[in-house]
Design an enzyme around this catalytic site. Structure first.
Site, mmCIF file in Angstrom:
data_model
loop_
_atom_site.group_PDB
_atom_site.id
_atom_site.type_symbol
_atom_site.label_atom_id
_atom_site.label_comp_id
_atom_site.label_asym_id
_atom_site.label_seq_id
_atom_site.Cartn_x
_atom_site.Cartn_y
_atom_site.Cartn_z
ATOM 1 N N GLU A 106 0.841 -1.195 0.000
ATOM 2 C CA GLU A 106 0.000 0.000 0.000
ATOM 3 C C GLU A 106 0.878 1.247 0.000
ATOM 4 O O GLU A 106 2.046 1.179 0.346
ATOM 5 C CB GLU A 106 -0.896 0.024 1.254
ATOM 6 N N LYS A 108 2.264 4.656 1.531
ATOM 7 C CA LYS A 108 2.493 5.179 2.869
ATOM 8 C C LYS A 108 2.291 6.684 2.784
ATOM 9 O O LYS A 108 2.981 7.370 2.047
ATOM 10 C CB LYS A 108 3.930 4.861 3.295
ATOM 11 N N ASP A 110 1.932 10.653 4.138
ATOM 12 C CA ASP A 110 2.668 11.526 5.022
ATOM 13 C C ASP A 110 1.696 12.545 5.613
ATOM 14 O O ASP A 110 1.491 13.620 5.084
ATOM 15 C CB ASP A 110 3.756 12.225 4.190
ATOM 16 N N TYR A 211 -6.329 2.109 7.094
ATOM 17 C CA TYR A 211 -5.501 1.041 6.536
ATOM 18 C C TYR A 211 -5.245 -0.113 7.492
ATOM 19 O O TYR A 211 -4.606 -1.078 7.113
ATOM 20 C CB TYR A 211 -4.171 1.605 6.042
ATOM 21 N N LYS A 299 10.855 3.474 2.298
ATOM 22 C CA LYS A 299 10.866 4.918 2.092
ATOM 23 C C LYS A 299 11.569 5.234 0.789
ATOM 24 O O LYS A 299 12.665 4.741 0.537
ATOM 25 C CB LYS A 299 11.614 5.612 3.237
ATOM 26 N N CYS A 391 14.905 48.376 5.740
ATOM 27 C CA CYS A 391 14.187 47.697 4.664
ATOM 28 C C CYS A 391 15.020 47.732 3.390
ATOM 29 O O CYS A 391 15.476 48.795 2.975
ATOM 30 C CB CYS A 391 12.839 48.366 4.424
ATOM 31 N N CYS A 394 13.038 50.112 0.779
ATOM 32 C CA CYS A 394 12.801 51.543 0.970
ATOM 33 C C CYS A 394 13.724 52.192 1.992
ATOM 34 O O CYS A 394 13.729 53.415 2.140
ATOM 35 C CB CYS A 394 11.344 51.792 1.357
ATOM 36 N N CYS A 407 8.632 45.876 7.576
ATOM 37 C CA CYS A 407 8.852 47.238 7.112
ATOM 38 C C CYS A 407 7.575 48.009 7.433
ATOM 39 O O CYS A 407 6.498 47.638 6.978
ATOM 40 C CB CYS A 407 9.110 47.271 5.601
ATOM 41 N N CYS A 412 6.102 51.562 0.907
ATOM 42 C CA CYS A 412 7.238 50.760 0.440
ATOM 43 C C CYS A 412 6.820 50.037 -0.841
ATOM 44 O O CYS A 412 5.780 49.374 -0.880
ATOM 45 C CB CYS A 412 7.603 49.757 1.529
HETATM 46 ZN ZN LIG Z 1 10.203 49.059 3.008
#
Ligand SMILES: [Zn+2]
Length: 647
Positions: A106, A108, A110, A211, A299, A391, A394, A407, A412
């Site tokens: 089957e 597996k 995740d 399962y 795996k 930033c 800017c 920021c 900006c």
């Molecule tokens: Zn900025």
């Protein structure tokens, strides 16, 4: 047979066809009609069957997860990562069996392993696997998932095991409209189930593929094939791929098949599970202190690779949040060349000990951009990643909020571009033909800053922009014009109030019906809503306190943007009433009572004001009741409320 029983059976059958078989036989509308009828009958009688689909509605948030000890330990599986290791397992099995024997293969998955308990034919509880012996009770969360039955024919004590997953397509769909997109399917599934608020579980639409049987109080031990058949027969959702192999050679062929097919399936998978089918042989092989000797997880080759971290650049998003993007020495990973990876925030960089010039471990999951798991090796040339103070776009001084850098400058450039792009996106104002690059051009060349500026653009403004021809300009201007009457929920999503995704926007639209009403909402009214927590409530209040936001809302109105909210007008016994609930009602949860009132035309308020017309006072009603008395507002008790509902 009573009508209620009949409705429960029909609805469960339809839900089974829809959620377990992926083969719906009726429309949502037909389902909803009978569901509403059942709900009404249950409310009237105050009784519901244990397997009623109304139980599947997410209840109120819980305070914490209770620990629960599993009836039988949930073993994990031994792992192979090479064909040689897998072959060694197959050889061991054959030696014990003394001949070729059958296996099952089957996928597996995740996600998050869950264990469901049944007794006397009824669903009792759902728990996480935890450490295999003790897990956490997630019954309220799992109840919102519809891929398992509440009633089964087996009457003994039973524990079944499954993997809660979020399909990749569902995750994509969710991320399109979410205030905060989820990074990957594995975390998304775990986060959905291990969430204190079952409503959030439901909104992420997880499913469970079953399962295995973990415990069965009666009858002989089952083979894997029998267990699979049992699950199918009892109405549990199983993944369509279930292969019985007669020889070890067939097992290896099945593994190859899964390995090549796994990218095509809609669920995140990281391998295959091979089990000895025969129950007697399993018993003979037994367990180590950790694993059953008769099963093996294979795996797939880890989709992880190490490479050199060349640089980290900081990207400014719509909210001003800075995200570090790692630039890598290009490397092959899972059939693609990877040269960029994400690091979540500065704290993440420190925690993972990531440095410029170091080797880092990169993992590709089914996400667009791979993730850096950590540093594997530093060199003489390794340098710390500098934490920016200004930033990069800017030059403003950055602010630190928790692990994130922001920021603070609303003007900006990348923030403005991202904000406009979001505003125009499909699930927001849906301005066809308006892309991120359009936003970029308009901001850079035409000084566009605000949403309202879009509505003042003329054909001339576009004429000297690269890539804009007459037809394209015409289409875009038409699309902008058309966006002037958005649905209220789309509008609330578009303007980008912190924490408001499309779902919360809808809830707010339903509750407040206009921007004006929402602007006037109090903290109590907001957190009185089922899906709005304190942080979001505060973000909404902040938003409407901000002068520039208010100016922009006014500007949008002046250019003709008028959000509309239409829903079927509910008429009923509470029409025209502004209702406040106080004290506790014995027969209804507060949220339920509110829904019942709203479904009958009433408007619910959280506190007594001069506008309140009716107060429903339950047990131990306090100050709200006193205030209502002082204001001379009509007060009724639960008994009368119940009578009114029946009118
Ligand atoms: Zn900025």
């Amino acid at each position: 047979m009573g009508r209620k029983r009949e409705l429960v059976d029909v609805l469960n059958k339809w839900a089974y066809e829809y959620y377990v078989l992926d083969n719906p036989t009726v429309s949502d509308k037909e389902y909803d009609a009978l569901y509403d009828e059942l709900k009404r009958l249950e409310e009237e009688s105050g009784e519901a069957y244990a397997d009623s689909p109304t139980r599947r509605v997410g209840g109120d948030p819980i305070k914490g997860f209770e620990k629960h000890t599993h009836i039988a330990r949930l073993f994990s599986l031994d792992k192979s990562v090479t064909k040689e290791e897998l072959q060694a397992f197959l050889t061991r099995v054959e030696k014990t069996a003394g001949k070729e024997t059958a296996y099952t293969v089957e996928y597996k998955f995740d996600g998050l392993t869950v264990c469901l308990t049944y007794d006397k034919g009824a669903f009792v509880r759902a728990t996480t696997r935890g450490n295999g012996t003790v897990g956490e009770d997630v019954t309220a969360q799992v109840l919102t998932i519809k891929s398992f039955p509440l009633k089964i024919s087996y009457q003994g004590l039973l524990e079944v095991r499954g993997e809660a997953v979020i399909r990749l397509s569902v995750l994509d769909e969710y991320n399109k409209t979410a205030a905060e997109p989820l990074k990957n399917a594995r975390n998304a599934a775990a986060g959905a189930i291990r969430n204190l608020d079952p409503k959030i579980t439901a909104s992420r639409r997880p499913e469970i593929y079953f399962y295995d049987i973990n415990y069965l109080s009666e009858g002989a031990e089952l083979s894997q094939t029998q267990a699979h058949d049992f699950l199918v027969k009892e109405g549990f959702k199983v993944f369509p791929y279930f292969k019985v192999c007669q020889t070890g050679e067939e097992v290896l062929a099945a593994i190859d098949e899964i390995e090549s097919e796994r990218r095509k399936i809609d669920v995140l998978t990281d391998g295959a599970v091979i089990k000895v089918d025969d129950a007697a042989l399993r018993e003979e092989m037994g367990f180590t202190d950790k694993f059953p000797r008769w099963a093996m997880a294979y795996k797939f080759e880890a989709e992880e690779v190490t490479t050199l971290l060349k640089e980290v650049v900081w990207q400014v998003g719509r909210t001003g949040k800075l995200t570090p993007l790692a630039l890598l020495e290009p490397v092959e990973l899972g059939g693609a060349t990877v040269s960029r990876a994400t690091l979540n925030n500065y704290g993440d960089i420190i925690r993972k000990d990531v440095k410029l010039g170091s080797r880092v471990l990169v993992r590709r999951s089914n996400e667009v951009i791979p993730e850096i798991l950590g540093a594997t090796e530093h060199t003489q040339n390794s340098r710390e990643v500098e934490k920016p103070t200004l930033c990069p776009a800017c030059g403003c001084t950055l602010e630190e909020v928790g692990a994130h850098l922001f920021c603070p400058n609303r003007a900006c450039l990348p923030r403005v571009v991202a904000r406009l792009d979001h505003y125009a996106s499909k699930n927001a104002m849906n301005i066809d033909g308006f892309s991120e690059s359009t936003a970029q051009l308009l901001v850079e060349k035409k000084g566009v800053q605000n949403f309202s500026d879009l509505y003042r653009l003329t054909a001339e403004d576009f004429a000297d922009l690269e890539g804009f021809k007459d037809k394209k300009i015409g289409n875009l201007l038409t699309a902008i014009e058309r966006s002037k009457a958005p649905a209220l929920d789309a509008f609330l999503f578009a303007i980008g109030v912190a924490g408001i995704g499309r779902v919360a926007a809808k809830d707010l639209a339903v509750r407040f019906k206009s921007v004006e009403n929402l602007k006037a909402a109090t903290f109590d009214e907001l957190i009185g809503m089922e899906n709005i927590g304190e942080i979001t409530a505060n973000a909404i209040l902040e938003y409407f306190k901000d002068e520039s936001n208010l100016l922009e809302l006014a500007a949008l109105e002046s250019v003709g943007v008028r959000p509309v909210w239409s829903e079927e007008k509910k008429e009923g016994v509470f029409s025209g009433e502004s209702v406040v609930l106080t004290g506790s009602l014995s027969g209804y949860k507060r949220s339920e009572a509110q829904k019942l009132i709203e479904a009958r035309g009433g408007v619910c308020q959280s506190s007594v004001t001069t506008k309140t017309t009716l107060v429903i006072a339950g047990e131990e009603a306090g100050s709200k009741l006193d205030k209502a008395k002082k204001l001379g507002i009509k007060i009724i008790d639960e008994e009368r409320f119940k009578q009114m509902l029946e009118e």
